[in-house]
Structure formats: C-alpha cells, structure tokens
Design a protein around this motif. Sequence first.
Motif, PDB file in Angstrom:
ATOM      1  N   CYS A 294       0.854  -1.190   0.000  1.00  0.00           N
ATOM      2  CA  CYS A 294       0.000   0.000   0.000  1.00  0.00           C
ATOM      3  C   CYS A 294       0.887   1.235   0.000  1.00  0.00           C
ATOM      4  N   LEU A 295       0.262   2.381  -0.166  1.00  0.00           N
ATOM      5  CA  LEU A 295       0.923   3.658   0.068  1.00  0.00           C
ATOM      6  C   LEU A 295       0.165   4.364   1.185  1.00  0.00           C
ATOM      7  N   LEU A 296       0.866   4.712   2.256  1.00  0.00           N
ATOM      8  CA  LEU A 296       0.267   5.393   3.396  1.00  0.00           C
ATOM      9  C   LEU A 296       0.568   6.884   3.316  1.00  0.00           C
ATOM     10  N   CYS A 297      -0.442   7.690   3.580  1.00  0.00           N
ATOM     11  CA  CYS A 297      -0.311   9.142   3.427  1.00  0.00           C
ATOM     12  C   CYS A 297      -0.823   9.848   4.669  1.00  0.00           C
ATOM     13  N   SER A 298      -0.158  10.951   5.015  1.00  0.00           N
ATOM     14  CA  SER A 298      -0.556  11.716   6.199  1.00  0.00           C
ATOM     15  C   SER A 298      -0.833  13.182   5.883  1.00  0.00           C
ATOM     16  N   SER A 299      -0.823  13.562   4.620  1.00  0.00           N
ATOM     17  CA  SER A 299      -1.131  14.947   4.245  1.00  0.00           C
ATOM     18  C   SER A 299      -1.754  14.959   2.862  1.00  0.00           C
ATOM     19  N   PHE A 300      -2.400  16.068   2.541  1.00  0.00           N
ATOM     20  CA  PHE A 300      -3.020  16.206   1.227  1.00  0.00           C
ATOM     21  C   PHE A 300      -1.969  16.069   0.125  1.00  0.00           C
ATOM     22  N   ALA A 301      -0.817  16.694   0.340  1.00  0.00           N
ATOM     23  CA  ALA A 301       0.246  16.632  -0.661  1.00  0.00           C
ATOM     24  C   ALA A 301       0.706  15.197  -0.895  1.00  0.00           C
ATOM     25  N   GLU A 302       0.780  14.401   0.173  1.00  0.00           N
ATOM     26  CA  GLU A 302       1.205  13.011   0.022  1.00  0.00           C
ATOM     27  C   GLU A 302       0.171  12.193  -0.750  1.00  0.00           C
ATOM     28  N   TYR A 303      -1.122  12.446  -0.477  1.00  0.00           N
ATOM     29  CA  TYR A 303      -2.164  11.744  -1.239  1.00  0.00           C
ATOM     30  C   TYR A 303      -2.041  12.068  -2.727  1.00  0.00           C
ATOM     31  N   ARG A 304      -1.915  13.358  -3.034  1.00  0.00           N
ATOM     32  CA  ARG A 304      -1.844  13.750  -4.443  1.00  0.00           C
ATOM     33  C   ARG A 304      -0.608  13.156  -5.103  1.00  0.00           C
ATOM     34  N   ASP A 305       0.511  13.185  -4.409  1.00  0.00           N
ATOM     35  CA  ASP A 305       1.733  12.614  -4.957  1.00  0.00           C
ATOM     36  C   ASP A 305       1.577  11.115  -5.193  1.00  0.00           C
ATOM     37  N   ALA A 306       0.921  10.421  -4.271  1.00  0.00           N
ATOM     38  CA  ALA A 306       0.709   8.979  -4.429  1.00  0.00           C
ATOM     39  C   ALA A 306      -0.119   8.685  -5.670  1.00  0.00           C
ATOM     40  N   LEU A 307      -1.182   9.440  -5.879  1.00  0.00           N
ATOM     41  CA  LEU A 307      -2.021   9.223  -7.059  1.00  0.00           C
ATOM     42  C   LEU A 307      -1.253   9.518  -8.337  1.00  0.00           C
ATOM     43  N   ASP A 308      -0.484  10.587  -8.332  1.00  0.00           N
ATOM     44  CA  ASP A 308       0.286  10.928  -9.531  1.00  0.00           C
ATOM     45  C   ASP A 308       1.350   9.871  -9.821  1.00  0.00           C
TER      46      ASP A 308
END
Length: 352
Positions: A294-308
């Motif tokens: 998985c990819l774990l995210c703790s900020s909006f920027a991390e979510y967007r980076d994961a999707l990209d």
Amino acid sequence: MRVLNYLELADRLDRSGIGTSTMHQRKALADAPVTLLTSPWRGGSLPGAVGRRVLGDSLFADYDVAHCNVIGPGSVVVARHAKRHGIPLVLHSHVTAEDFRESFRYSEEVAPALRRYLRWFYSQADLVLCPSEYARSNLESYPVEAPIRPITNGVDSERLAGFEALREEYRDRYDLSGMTVFAVGNVFERKGLSTFCELALATEYDFAWFGHYDAGPQASPTVTRWVEDPPENVTFTGWVDDVRGAFGAGDVYLFPTKDENQGIAVLEAMACGKAVVLSDIPVFREYFSDGEDCLLCSSFAEYRDALDRLAADPDLRERLGENARATAAEHSLDRVREGLLEAYRDVLDGVV
C-alpha cells in the motif's frame, strides 16, 4: 457445540461492515464442528417465541455459547439471559466511540455517551472480540472490564471472483475512463469524504465512490453538500447490487479515513489486486506495510503525490496490487474460523 451467532437488526445492517463481518463469520463456521443458530428465540422468531412462552415454554433457544454482533436492545436481552443462566457470552465489538464520530448528524455529540454505554455493554462479556489491536486499545481506554481479543474480520475472496469481467459494464454505466480512483462503502465524512473530493478537484482523474449515502434528516451536512454538488469528475453511485462491479471498474483504491477498526473494503480491494492508498493511521500500520502492499499518506500533498505516482507508473500499481493480494490472503475465512472456534472453546473452558 451449539453456538448462537446473533446479528440484531439484520435486515437493516446487510449493507454495512457489521453485516459483512457477520456474513464472513457464518460462512467460516459453515464447515466447522458446531451447530450454528442465528436467532436467539425459540422457534426462530420473537413472535413465535412469545406464543410458546404463553404455553409455558422458554423464550430462548438452547445454545452453549452466545455471540452477539450488535449493541442494541435485543443484544442486551440476550446478554442478560446468558449471564443469568451461566451461558458463556462473546460480544463482538464492531462499534467504538472513535469510529462512530463523523458518521451521522450529531454523531460527534452522541459519541461521549456512546463510549459510556459501550463500556457497560462490553464489560458484561466473558470475552470481547474486536478487529484489531488498535480497536482493543480504544476499548481498554474506556475501560472495558472484560478480556479483549483481536480477530480479523476476514475477506471472502470467493464472493469477489469474476470481478474483472464486469469492468467494461460498470465503467460504461458510470462513464469512467483512464486511471479511476475509487472507494467502496457507506459514504461518511469519517471515511475521508472531503479529502476524497478535494483530491478530485485538484486532479483530472475520474473518481467514483460506490456505496450508499444517507439523504434523510440523519445525514451529515458534509455528506449532503458533497453528494448533492460533487466535483465534475466525482461519481457517487449509491448502492450497487454487485460489489464486484466496483472492484472491476476501479484502478486505485483511495481510503483517506480518519479512523477505522480494520476496513473490510480495503481487504476486498487488496484481494482483487488493486493498488491501495490509505491514511497513515495506527490500524493500517498494524496490518499493512507502506511501499510494499500500500501507500500510506498523512497529508493532502502526500495523497496527491501517491495518485500521480501510480498514474505515471503502471508497474508500481501492479507490484503493489500483487503484494496486496498476498496480504489479503492472510485474512482468509479459514483464519476467521480458527479464531472463532478458539474463542468459543476458551469461554466454554473458562480459560480466557
């Protein structure tokens, strides 16, 4: 061994995680050396049991272990009957005050009172089952005064078989194209609804949330706002009769939830080999490995980076998905059956 596996309000909970978990339990126990009852009432229904009571019979069926999955008045009656008659009692904690927050209108205000109620209700048990160590830590903080044991909710891979064949049908139905970001389950703000929609606003991917949403007075204002006026690239499908279509149509499972006891739909996405992007919260750290399955995210920027990253690198999607499928296999119904049978034997033997 005669086991009562009771799901109060079953007809209202069939679309919920509680209903799915109970379905997993019952399927897991179908081949076990137990006689499984699903109603506590003699004859299988409360009206019928009342009629028998008039004739001098007991309201309750005969069982050796009582296992309740809900916290309502019917379950309270079953629990009190079990305690009065020395029947070992297992209470399954699918609900905590923490994961009740931001679910319905006024759930924030109700949560403190719910915490006190749960402490009283679960403390009656000979054994409390819960889906994770994280859930156990919450219950112990109330504090629940009963032994607490984690057991996975499991995932029914057989139920998901054939999801790939529904891909084009469901993508056409909901006009989805390209890498589709999706979620499955009831639409709550606690599950990260605002983050889900804000990420859609910040990207050009198609987003789809497959699951029921409340439209009545009990609905939270946040859910109503997003569902009635979603971003152009977000589709709220409402309830879908065949959840396999959701897992067929979606490519990246996004679940920015604020609190979770385990997350059955996450395990289902993993069982389908989907790349999953999750919030970096304790329960997911407990079961999953960032960068592996998985990819774990703790900020909006991390979510967007994961999707990209996932959009730009199909090989990464495939690798995460394959590893996710292996992780999901560790939560098979065989494991659920083993955990339940051990719990039942232990309460009967008084060794919890």
